[in-house]
Motif scaffolding. Structure first.
Motif, mmCIF file in Angstrom:
data_model
loop_
_atom_site.group_PDB
_atom_site.id
_atom_site.type_symbol
_atom_site.label_atom_id
_atom_site.label_comp_id
_atom_site.label_asym_id
_atom_site.label_seq_id
_atom_site.Cartn_x
_atom_site.Cartn_y
_atom_site.Cartn_z
ATOM 1 N N GLY A 41 0.666 -1.396 -0.170
ATOM 2 C CA GLY A 41 -0.067 0.231 -0.195
ATOM 3 C C GLY A 41 0.739 1.375 -0.170
ATOM 4 N N GLY A 42 0.289 2.437 -0.304
ATOM 5 C CA GLY A 42 0.897 3.534 -0.388
ATOM 6 C C GLY A 42 1.484 4.207 0.629
ATOM 7 N N LYS A 195 12.165 1.355 -6.280
ATOM 8 C CA LYS A 195 10.842 1.433 -7.114
ATOM 9 C C LYS A 195 10.833 2.336 -8.357
ATOM 10 C CE LYS A 195 7.417 -0.244 -5.706
ATOM 11 N NZ LYS A 195 6.506 0.036 -4.719
ATOM 12 N N ILE A 223 -0.151 -2.386 -11.986
ATOM 13 C CA ILE A 223 0.328 -2.876 -10.773
ATOM 14 C C ILE A 223 -0.490 -2.307 -9.524
ATOM 15 C CG2 ILE A 223 2.265 -2.651 -8.933
ATOM 16 C CD1 ILE A 223 3.551 -3.462 -11.583
ATOM 17 N N SER A 224 -1.175 -3.458 -9.086
ATOM 18 C CA SER A 224 -2.026 -2.978 -7.590
ATOM 19 C C SER A 224 -2.295 -4.230 -6.903
ATOM 20 C CB SER A 224 -3.313 -2.410 -8.179
ATOM 21 O OG SER A 224 -3.833 -2.957 -9.072
ATOM 22 N N ARG A 225 -2.666 -3.964 -5.594
ATOM 23 C CA ARG A 225 -3.221 -5.055 -4.745
ATOM 24 C C ARG A 225 -4.394 -5.597 -5.457
ATOM 25 N NH1 ARG A 225 -5.852 -3.083 -0.752
ATOM 26 N NH2 ARG A 225 -5.696 -0.684 -1.750
ATOM 27 N N LYS A 230 -9.655 -1.966 -7.617
ATOM 28 C CA LYS A 230 -8.372 -1.554 -8.555
ATOM 29 C C LYS A 230 -8.975 -2.370 -9.915
ATOM 30 C CE LYS A 230 -5.581 -0.357 -5.517
ATOM 31 N NZ LYS A 230 -5.089 1.129 -5.208
ATOM 32 N N GLY A 255 1.013 -7.639 -8.390
ATOM 33 C CA GLY A 255 0.581 -7.255 -7.227
ATOM 34 C C GLY A 255 0.452 -8.315 -6.202
ATOM 35 N N GLY A 256 0.421 -7.962 -4.746
ATOM 36 C CA GLY A 256 0.267 -8.544 -3.651
ATOM 37 C C GLY A 256 -0.768 -8.290 -2.912
ATOM 38 N N LEU A 286 3.476 -10.879 -6.155
ATOM 39 C CA LEU A 286 4.673 -10.347 -5.684
ATOM 40 C C LEU A 286 4.747 -10.213 -4.198
ATOM 41 C CD1 LEU A 286 5.026 -7.280 -8.141
ATOM 42 C CD2 LEU A 286 5.949 -9.444 -8.589
ATOM 43 N N PRO A 288 6.103 -8.401 -0.638
ATOM 44 C CA PRO A 288 6.018 -7.097 -0.452
ATOM 45 C C PRO A 288 7.309 -6.189 -0.910
ATOM 46 C CG PRO A 288 5.536 -8.250 1.515
ATOM 47 C CD PRO A 288 6.199 -9.122 0.563
ATOM 48 N N ILE A 294 8.864 -4.287 -9.725
ATOM 49 C CA ILE A 294 7.675 -3.300 -9.968
ATOM 50 C C ILE A 294 8.214 -2.269 -11.185
ATOM 51 C CG2 ILE A 294 6.222 -1.408 -9.183
ATOM 52 C CD1 ILE A 294 5.639 -3.496 -6.741
ATOM 53 N N GLU A 311 -10.369 5.144 -6.150
ATOM 54 C CA GLU A 311 -8.979 5.102 -5.483
ATOM 55 C C GLU A 311 -8.680 6.232 -4.869
ATOM 56 O OE1 GLU A 311 -5.737 4.018 -5.481
ATOM 57 O OE2 GLU A 311 -6.177 3.143 -7.376
ATOM 58 N N LEU A 315 -0.688 5.910 -6.403
ATOM 59 C CA LEU A 315 0.802 6.247 -6.481
ATOM 60 C C LEU A 315 1.295 5.311 -7.663
ATOM 61 C CD1 LEU A 315 2.110 6.137 -2.687
ATOM 62 C CD2 LEU A 315 1.962 7.936 -4.335
ATOM 63 N N THR A 316 0.743 4.301 -8.078
ATOM 64 C CA THR A 316 1.211 3.635 -9.100
ATOM 65 C C THR A 316 0.912 4.411 -10.387
ATOM 66 O OG1 THR A 316 -0.995 2.619 -9.256
ATOM 67 C CG2 THR A 316 0.772 1.389 -8.127
ATOM 68 N N GLU A 319 4.082 6.840 -10.172
ATOM 69 C CA GLU A 319 5.496 5.876 -10.387
ATOM 70 C C GLU A 319 5.465 5.627 -12.062
ATOM 71 O OE1 GLU A 319 4.797 3.333 -6.388
ATOM 72 O OE2 GLU A 319 4.573 2.336 -8.414
#
Ligand code: UDP
Length: 413
Positions: A41-42, A195, A223-225, A230, A255-256, A286, A288, A294, A311, A315-316, A319
């Motif tokens: 998480g962010g 990252k 990329i996300s949980r 999401k 993601g994880g 993935l 943590p 990523i 959302e 942050l993804t 990035e």
């Protein structure tokens, strides 16, 4: 070379000088950040870089994490969903459990400081159980879109805020009226972290090889949980709509589950089922600490997707823009703040809309590159950690001298 020297190379001398000046004024303050997970998480992402940087600026800053039994995370996840407007059902025993876990954590954690910044609802009730005078100022830093919260959850949040001096939200649209000063501070990314730092070609290709992704063919990445908000299933649908026109395209959904999200594994299972045995779809679970992975996936993408339905800041997206990638994002939350149609990417309102925009970008490579370059500029200006820290410092100075505010608390009314 110090950390600050390295940031200076990215953001310039003036910005670092400004931070040093503000930090000098705040040098006597101990600052503690509290959240509910060190991984995933962010919030955890931001705190991981912010604490060492504060240290280098001469400020005594620590990071504490509240912990509780699995049921506590179920309750806080429900709070999270309820604040984001989802219909939720909570029993009095759920509120009691949250409060009780906060009581235990207040006893266990070392919260002796001038300023404690409490992130999101999980540790919200700590002030209720901390002896008077131990902390001078409590600040609630909310990363969630609270514009249309469920009433029962919001009422509980309001009660929890009784001992706070101020609140911070990531953007005006996320706020809900409160009787406390409210500040708007968007989050940020760290350009020096694993990252986001530049990768060598060998590093990048090694990751693609490990995940059996063909470096020669176009890659779409989200990329996300694994979280319903999401919309990983929507991404799969967009990919399916696109595939007949672009059979070469590959998709990586990576993601994880965050430590504090018990729904993650269920969503992951659904996504795996829906993806079936398509060899061009990689569902990557993935660990943590997969920061380089990523980074490599985002850098290898031709387009990055973040097709969220709800959302926080996203942050993804930041990035991906920093890596010069156009982003196709769901038209919600902070994504809309970062993705501007035809400038840094496209906002999509449906899987078909996302597929349509992907086709456009795959067809016009020059536009794809230009939007990517715009995205990087945009993040450099607005969403790097130095700007974030400067906003925190300014807010703390404001709280000390309310008569001579550096910037005015936000009032939604
Ligand atoms: N992230 C990660 N591993 C994952 C999924 C996400 O490290 O499996 C990172 C991602 O790169 C980003 C942050 O976690 O830095 C997610 O922040 P965002 O605001 O996009 O979403 P949140 O998870 O906070 O809702």
């Amino acid at each position: 070379m110090t950390l600050l020297d390295r940031y200076e190379e990215v953001v310039g001398a003036q910005e670092i000088q400004r931070l040093r000046r503000m930090a000098e004024v705040l040098a006597d303050k101990r600052i503690i950040h509290v959240n509910s997970t060190r991984n995933g998480g962010g919030v955890a992402e931001i705190l991981r870089w912010m604490i060492p940087l504060l240290g280098e600026l001469g400020i005594d800053a620590r990071w504490e994490v509240v912990t509780g039994p699995p049921d506590y995370y179920r309750v806080t996840k429900t709070f999270h969903n309820g604040l984001q407007g989802q219909e939720v059902s909570l029993k009095q025993s759920d509120f009691d459990l949250h409060s009780e876990v906060n009581r235990e954590n207040a006893r266990r954690l070392n919260l002796e400081a001038e300023i404690v910044i409490v992130h999101d609802p999980q540790p919200l009730y700590l002030p209720q159980f901390t002896p008077e005078g131990k902390v001078k100022q409590w600040i609630w830093r909310c990363h969630i879109d609270c514009s249309r919260p469920q009433r029962s959850v919001w009422k509980y949040v309001e009660q929890g805020l009784a001992k706070y001096q101020a609140t911070i939200f990531s953007m005006p649209a996320f706020t809900h009226p409160l009787q406390l000063p409210m500040y708007i501070i968007p989050p940020s990314i760290d350009p020096l972290s694993d990252k986001n730092r530049p990768l060598t070609e060998t590093e990048r290709l090694e990751v693609l090889h490990r995940f059996a992704i063909d470096p020669e063919r176009p890659l779409l990445v989200q990329i996300s949980r694994f979280d319903r908000f999401k919309d990983p299933l929507g991404v799969l649908e967009a990919y399916r709509l696109l595939k007949p026109y672009h059979p070469q395209v590959q998709l990586a959904l990576a993601g994880g589950p965050a430590d504090d999200d018990p729904e993650g594994s269920e969503v992951l299972r659904e996504v795996q089922e829906r993806a079936g045995d398509d060899p061009d779809v990689k569902i990557l679970l993935l660990p943590p600490d997969s920061h380089c992975e990523i980074n490599a996936l985002q850098r290898s993408a031709i387009i990055v997707l973040q097709k969220s339905l709800r959302e926080g800041f996203g942050l993804t997206v930041t990035e991906a823009l920093w890596k010069g990638k156009p982003v196709i994002g769901g038209a919600c939350g902070g994504i809309a703040l970062q993705v501007h149609d035809y400038h840094t990417g496209f906002l999509a309102h449906s899987p078909a809309g996302a597929a349509y925009r992907i086709r456009y970008l795959l067809r016009y490579a020059d536009k794809c590159h230009r939007m990517g370059a715009n995205g990087r500029e945009f993040v450099l200006e607005h969403f790097l950690l130095t700007r974030h820290l400067r906003d925190y410092f300014a807010m703390i100075l404001c709280l000390d001298q309310p008569g001579s505010c550096l910037f005015v608390p936000f009032d939604k009314e």
